[in-house]
Design a protein around this motif. Structure first.
Motif, short mmCIF file in Angstrom:
data_model
loop_
_atom_site.label_atom_id
_atom_site.label_comp_id
_atom_site.label_asym_id
_atom_site.label_seq_id
_atom_site.Cartn_x
_atom_site.Cartn_y
_atom_site.Cartn_z
N THR A 83 0.84 -1.19 0.00
CA THR A 83 0.00 0.00 0.00
C THR A 83 0.88 1.25 0.00
OG1 THR A 83 -0.22 0.56 2.36
CG2 THR A 83 -1.48 -1.35 1.56
N ARG A 84 0.32 2.35 -0.44
CA ARG A 84 1.09 3.59 -0.44
C ARG A 84 1.35 4.09 0.97
NH1 ARG A 84 2.06 6.73 -4.79
NH2 ARG A 84 0.23 5.96 -5.91
N GLY A 85 0.51 3.68 1.91
CA GLY A 85 0.66 4.12 3.29
C GLY A 85 -0.52 4.96 3.75
N GLU A 86 -0.32 5.68 4.81
CA GLU A 86 -1.42 6.42 5.44
C GLU A 86 -1.40 7.90 5.05
OE1 GLU A 86 -1.34 5.57 9.72
OE2 GLU A 86 -0.19 3.76 9.20
N SER A 87 -2.60 8.48 4.99
CA SER A 87 -2.71 9.91 4.73
C SER A 87 -4.06 10.40 5.22
CB SER A 87 -2.58 10.20 3.23
OG SER A 87 -3.74 9.82 2.52
N ALA A 88 -4.21 11.70 5.29
CA ALA A 88 -5.49 12.29 5.63
C ALA A 88 -6.45 12.11 4.45
CB ALA A 88 -5.31 13.77 5.95
N GLY A 90 -8.53 12.82 1.21
CA GLY A 90 -8.15 13.58 0.02
C GLY A 90 -7.17 12.81 -0.84
N TYR A 91 -7.14 13.13 -2.13
CA TYR A 91 -6.34 12.37 -3.08
C TYR A 91 -4.87 12.74 -3.08
CZ TYR A 91 -10.89 11.04 -5.01
OH TYR A 91 -12.17 10.56 -5.16
N VAL A 92 -4.53 13.91 -2.58
CA VAL A 92 -3.14 14.35 -2.61
C VAL A 92 -2.25 13.38 -1.81
CG1 VAL A 92 -1.52 16.18 -1.99
CG2 VAL A 92 -3.77 16.76 -2.91
N VAL A 93 -1.12 12.99 -2.40
CA VAL A 93 -0.20 12.08 -1.72
C VAL A 93 0.81 12.88 -0.91
CG1 VAL A 93 1.53 10.28 -2.01
CG2 VAL A 93 -0.45 10.37 -3.56
N PRO A 94 0.84 12.70 0.41
CA PRO A 94 1.83 13.42 1.21
C PRO A 94 3.25 13.00 0.85
CG PRO A 94 0.10 12.48 2.60
CD PRO A 94 -0.06 11.89 1.24
N ASP A 96 5.66 12.51 2.78
CA ASP A 96 6.23 11.59 3.77
C ASP A 96 5.46 10.29 3.88
OD1 ASP A 96 3.96 12.63 4.88
OD2 ASP A 96 4.85 13.10 6.84
N CYS A 97 4.65 9.95 2.88
CA CYS A 97 3.86 8.71 2.92
C CYS A 97 4.81 7.50 2.95
CB CYS A 97 2.98 8.65 1.68
SG CYS A 97 1.34 8.01 2.00
N GLN A 98 4.60 6.60 3.90
CA GLN A 98 5.45 5.42 4.06
C GLN A 98 4.67 4.16 3.69
OE1 GLN A 98 8.81 5.45 4.91
NE2 GLN A 98 8.51 7.65 4.58
N PRO A 99 5.10 3.42 2.67
CA PRO A 99 4.36 2.23 2.25
C PRO A 99 4.28 1.17 3.35
CG PRO A 99 5.96 2.88 0.58
CD PRO A 99 6.26 3.69 1.81
N HIS A 100 3.21 0.39 3.30
CA HIS A 100 3.05 -0.79 4.16
C HIS A 100 3.05 -2.03 3.29
CE1 HIS A 100 2.33 1.41 7.80
NE2 HIS A 100 1.20 1.97 7.37
N ARG A 101 3.74 -3.06 3.73
CA ARG A 101 3.70 -4.34 3.04
C ARG A 101 2.85 -5.30 3.85
NH1 ARG A 101 8.57 -4.74 5.81
NH2 ARG A 101 8.92 -6.80 6.77
N ILE A 102 1.98 -6.01 3.16
CA ILE A 102 1.05 -6.95 3.79
C ILE A 102 1.27 -8.33 3.18
CG2 ILE A 102 -1.38 -7.49 4.22
CD1 ILE A 102 -1.95 -4.48 3.67
#
Length: 274
Positions: A83-88, A90-94, A96-102
């Motif tokens: 996943t791209r990670g967490e954000s507030a 809205g579509y804008v990608v922060p 500092d977004c940190q990916p998560h691997r599942i």
């Protein structure tokens, strides 16, 4: 089922993860058989390619492999999601977004009863057209969900998705291959669909047999006139099609020839867990 998030056992994701909000991420589904993962390097290359296509940096293959080795399943279905990670909202990608691997580890499904082949149908749901996502196995699979919801008949193995022009793109869970004049063909995926690993493997196997291979616009009428039709993915392998609507196909010598060549490649391209 074993579920890991960033290598740690977990049963949930944060609600702010963009995979939950937007289907923002990519995945691969693969198998472990007798302690080995067929076509591991191809799977990792596809995952990294798809992640890069949407602007996510995939972790090294060894990171995923360490997750699996920690549990050392002998035989299993594995779904790897990035996943791209967490954000507030809205579509804008922060920045500092940190990916998560599942990592999900579940039992293998029952083997497909191939016989002379399986029965398939045409889906009313059309494959979407989006060149930027064409071929990518991203996490937003809603059209596949809608396509698969069109039938409950257990005799139907899969359904074919057509594009806006009526050309064949893929199955709801598989890629499509056909034998035409001694050549192995598959639909061109420049506007949509998923380019699966087994699709590439089948082409490599066919090349090893001296067959011609290629991508092409495959109309429904062209598919129905093919000498042989197969479906493929990393769990089912190569599955011949016996019936589509009023058209039927009989067992073909190429069924065994191509299957054996794929098995020979798998023997060379297996990553062992121990």
């Amino acid at each position: 089922m074993i579920r890991l998030v960033d290598g740690v056992p977990a049963e949930s994701l944060p609600l702010a993860d963009r995979a939950i909000q937007f289907g923002d991420g990519v995945f691969r589904t693969l198998s472990i058989r007798d302690g080995g993962i067929p076509f591991w390097q191809r799977q990792m290359a596809k995952l990294a390619h798809d992640a890069a296509a949407i602007g996510i940096v995939a972790p090294p293959a060894d990171v995923w492999l360490d997750d699996l080795r920690a549990h050392s399943p002998e035989s299993a279905t594995v779904k790897l999601m990035l996943t791209r990670g967490e954000s507030a909202r809205g579509y804008v990608v922060p920045a500092d977004c940190q990916p998560h691997r599942i990592t999900q580890i579940t039992p293998l499904p029952p083997p497909v009863e191939r016989g002379a082949g399986v029965t398939i149908r045409i889906c009313e749901t059309r494959a979407s057209w989006q060149p930027r996502l064409a071929g990518i196995k991203h996490l937003n699979r809603l059209e596949n969900v809608l396509a698969r919801s069109e039938w409950t008949d257990l005799a139907i193995f899969d359904g074919l998705l057509l594009d806006r022009d009526g050309d064949v793109i893929e199955g709801s869970m598989s890629n499509v291959l056909l034998l035409e004049d001694g050549a192995l063909l598959t639909p061109t995926l420049d506007g949509g669909g998923v380019a699966g690993v087994m699709r590439d493997v089948a082409f490599a196997a066919a090349t090893g047999l001296g067959w011609q291979t290629g991508e092409a616009r495959i109309s429904l009428s062209r598919l129905l006139q093919a000498e042989r039709v197969w479906l493929c993915n990393s769990l089912i392998g190569l599955v011949p099609v016996a019936r589509l609507a009023e058209q039927s196909w009989s067992a073909h010598p190429a069924d065994l020839t191509l299957t054996m060549q794929i098995a020979a490649l798998a023997a060379k391209e297996t990553q062992w867990l121990v």
